[in-house]
Design a protein around this motif. Structure first.
Motif, PDB file in Angstrom:
ATOM      1  N   ASN A  10       0.813  -1.214   0.000  1.00  0.00           N
ATOM      2  CA  ASN A  10       0.000   0.000   0.000  1.00  0.00           C
ATOM      3  C   ASN A  10       0.849   1.267   0.000  1.00  0.00           C
ATOM      4  O   ASN A  10       0.333   2.371   0.052  1.00  0.00           O
ATOM      5  N   GLY A  11       2.189   1.094  -0.014  1.00  0.00           N
ATOM      6  CA  GLY A  11       3.086   2.246  -0.088  1.00  0.00           C
ATOM      7  C   GLY A  11       3.124   3.078   1.169  1.00  0.00           C
ATOM      8  O   GLY A  11       3.552   4.238   1.129  1.00  0.00           O
ATOM      9  N   LEU A  12       2.712   2.519   2.306  1.00  0.00           N
ATOM     10  CA  LEU A  12       2.653   3.297   3.538  1.00  0.00           C
ATOM     11  C   LEU A  12       3.638   2.803   4.606  1.00  0.00           C
ATOM     12  O   LEU A  12       3.629   3.285   5.727  1.00  0.00           O
ATOM     13  N   LYS A  13       4.474   1.846   4.257  1.00  0.00           N
ATOM     14  CA  LYS A  13       5.479   1.396   5.212  1.00  0.00           C
ATOM     15  C   LYS A  13       6.560   2.457   5.377  1.00  0.00           C
ATOM     16  O   LYS A  13       6.948   3.125   4.420  1.00  0.00           O
ATOM     17  N   SER A  14       7.068   2.584   6.574  1.00  0.00           N
ATOM     18  CA  SER A  14       8.198   3.477   6.800  1.00  0.00           C
ATOM     19  C   SER A  14       9.460   2.862   6.205  1.00  0.00           C
ATOM     20  O   SER A  14       9.509   1.654   5.918  1.00  0.00           O
ATOM     21  N   LEU A  15      10.493   3.680   6.031  1.00  0.00           N
ATOM     22  CA  LEU A  15      11.759   3.163   5.526  1.00  0.00           C
ATOM     23  C   LEU A  15      12.324   2.123   6.477  1.00  0.00           C
ATOM     24  O   LEU A  15      12.873   1.100   6.044  1.00  0.00           O
ATOM     25  N   GLU A  16      12.164   2.344   7.765  1.00  0.00           N
ATOM     26  CA  GLU A  16      12.680   1.393   8.742  1.00  0.00           C
ATOM     27  C   GLU A  16      12.027   0.027   8.579  1.00  0.00           C
ATOM     28  O   GLU A  16      12.700  -1.011   8.701  1.00  0.00           O
ATOM     29  N   GLU A  17      10.734   0.008   8.261  1.00  0.00           N
ATOM     30  CA  GLU A  17      10.042  -1.263   8.041  1.00  0.00           C
ATOM     31  C   GLU A  17      10.388  -1.861   6.683  1.00  0.00           C
ATOM     32  O   GLU A  17      10.634  -3.065   6.560  1.00  0.00           O
TER      33      GLU A  17
END
Length: 476
Positions: A10-17
């Motif tokens: 969904n393109g909403l993950k953080s960079l850390e995830e």
């Protein structure tokens, strides 16, 4: 097997995830910046507001062309962003929009310069810029000659497509030799003279440049990339009264994101059309509107009283560190500075700029090797360049820069001791850096000092590596 609509993206993950490996590298870089003394004259620390622009939805949009004349649809908001940036750019330098225009689309300073050449010159036209060993920039026409191979080597695209004759600083004073420029221009008859440089600590004599340009029927361009923040605040002389075109980066003393600007006179020569068409479609594709937004929001800051005080302090800090080093017997090119940088001549200390840069890196002081007056080659520079914009952003004052000078003095003494052990070769010198207890002890003190100052753009308290942990180069 899941259908496409059932997949989890969904393109909403953080960079850390999403990418912990890359996230970790960025966290390491944050820690490096916070713990280090940043003295590279062309670097600065931009604001969170600028970073918010760089990471915004504007990065998604293609906007080839100019406001209200795009090649794609959906640019009604982007047009407003770009027009706002143009307006603020002209206002920042006190320019009348009926007399001056600006293109805010160059990706950085080098493309901005080459766009000017593409617009206003023909292939093999003649140009004159400050020689690289004299403090000029690669894009001003630098080339080399190899006696061994009997070849003339073009170093930048500028010297590939145009014929270049550099002018220089006087080897004794370190000031631009305007008499030499005048004499050589009279013989060479350039189509363009380029003022400006990347390592010149003094003011530019714009009336003299204009006089020489007029005497030879050539255009005059100023590359004010290094001093643009000083020009905007009146802390450096303005080139706009005398020049036909002015270019700049936006991330040095201006403290914005990495991008470029081209200012051009609006007159019968139609620089506007020629330069706009050179930027696009001749050299670039779609402009980076997230960068342009970052420039716009930084230009809003440039108009404030706080930024004017900042620019004044940048100069005061450069004078302070120059005076402190001079008081310890070290040689500063031209005897001082009138802007944001100094050139420290290390030849009397019998060590190269290359070696000293490496030792500074080892103790978390970041600067760069640089030619100083009397040098003939940029390959073996005799000194280092020191700039004050970045640490001034971190609220360093004159007394703090005097302490930085003391750290530099200690670093040099360590470097000289190690050179006595290793001999002259760099390959024998570098291994000693890793095992030196003096370097480890000084690095720890540099970290302790640097981390007492605020860090713009991000909060050190939220960093992954905020304590003495993590990768080896982050440990005190």
């Amino acid at each position: 097997m899941a259908t496409f609509k059932e997949t989890p993206f969904n393109g909403l993950k953080s960079l850390e995830e999403h990418d912990p490996e890359l996230f970790d590298l960025i966290e390491q870089e944050k820690s490096r910046q916070w713990r280090s003394l940043e003295l590279i004259a062309s670097e600065n620390f931009t604001s969170k507001a600028v970073m918010d622009c760089l990471g915004s939805a504007l990065t998604n949009k293609y906007s080839e062309g100019l406001p209200h004349a795009r090649y794609y649809g959906g640019n009604e908001v982007v047009d407003q962003v770009e027009i706002l940036c143009q307006t603020r750019a002209l206002e920042a330098y006190g320019l009348d929009p009926t007399e001056w225009g600006v293109n805010v689309q160059p990706y950085s300073g080098s493309p901005a310069n080459f766009a000017v050449y593409t617009a206003l010159l023909r292939p093999h036209d003649r140009i004159m810029g400050l020689d690289l060993p004299s403090g000029g920039h690669l894009t001003h026409g630098f080339y080399t000659y190899s006696k061994k191979e009997n070849t003339r080597k073009a170093v930048s695209a500028t010297s590939v497509y145009f014929e270049s004759l550099p002018y220089r600083v006087h080897p004794e004073t370190g000031y631009i030799d305007y008499d030499q420029l005048e004499r050589d221009a009279g013989l060479f008859k350039p189509a363009l003279i380029i003022a400006g440089g990347s390592a010149y600590p003094r003011e530019y004599d714009y009336p003299r440049f204009r006089q020489i340009a007029d005497a030879n029927g050539c255009l005059l361009m100023m590359d004010m990339a290094h001093i643009s923040g000083l020009v905007a605040t009146g802390e450096a002389a303005s080139p706009f009264k005398y020049c036909d075109v002015v270019t700049t980066t936006t991330h040095k003393s201006l403290r914005g994101p990495r991008a470029g600007l081209i200012f051009f006179r609006r007159d019968s020569r139609d620089f506007e059309t020629r330069i706009n068409q050179a930027v696009f479609p001749a050299l670039q594709g779609g402009p980076h509107e997230h960068q342009i937004a970052g420039v716009a929001t930084q230009l809003k800051e440039v108009a404030t009283d706080d930024f004017k005080l900042y620019a004044k302090q940048v100069k005061a800090n450069a004078v302070a560190i120059a005076n402190k080093l001079s008081s310890m017997g070290y040689k500063i090119a031209t005897g001082g500075t009138e802007n944001h940088l100094i050139l420290w001549d290390l030849k009397p200390c019998n060590i190269t700029g290359s070696k000293f840069e490496k030792v500074c890196d080892a103790v978390s002081i970041t600067l760069n090797k640089n030619c100083v007056p009397g040098d003939h080659s940029a390959i073996t520079p005799g000194g280092v360049r020191i700039g004050t914009p970045a640490l001034t952003t971190r609220r360093f004052g004159e007394a703090d820069f005097e302490q930085v000078a003391m750290f530099l003095h200690e670093t040099l003494q360590i470097a000289l001791k190690l050179q006595d052990q290793s001999g002259p070769k760099l390959k024998d010198f570098l291994p000693l850096l890793e095992s030196s207890p003096e370097i480890k002890e000084l690095r720890k003190r540099v970290h302790s000092f640097a981390t007492t100052f605020p860090m713009p753009g991000f909060d050190p308290a939220t960093m992954k590596y905020k304590n003495a942990d993590g990768p080896e180069h982050l440990i005190d």
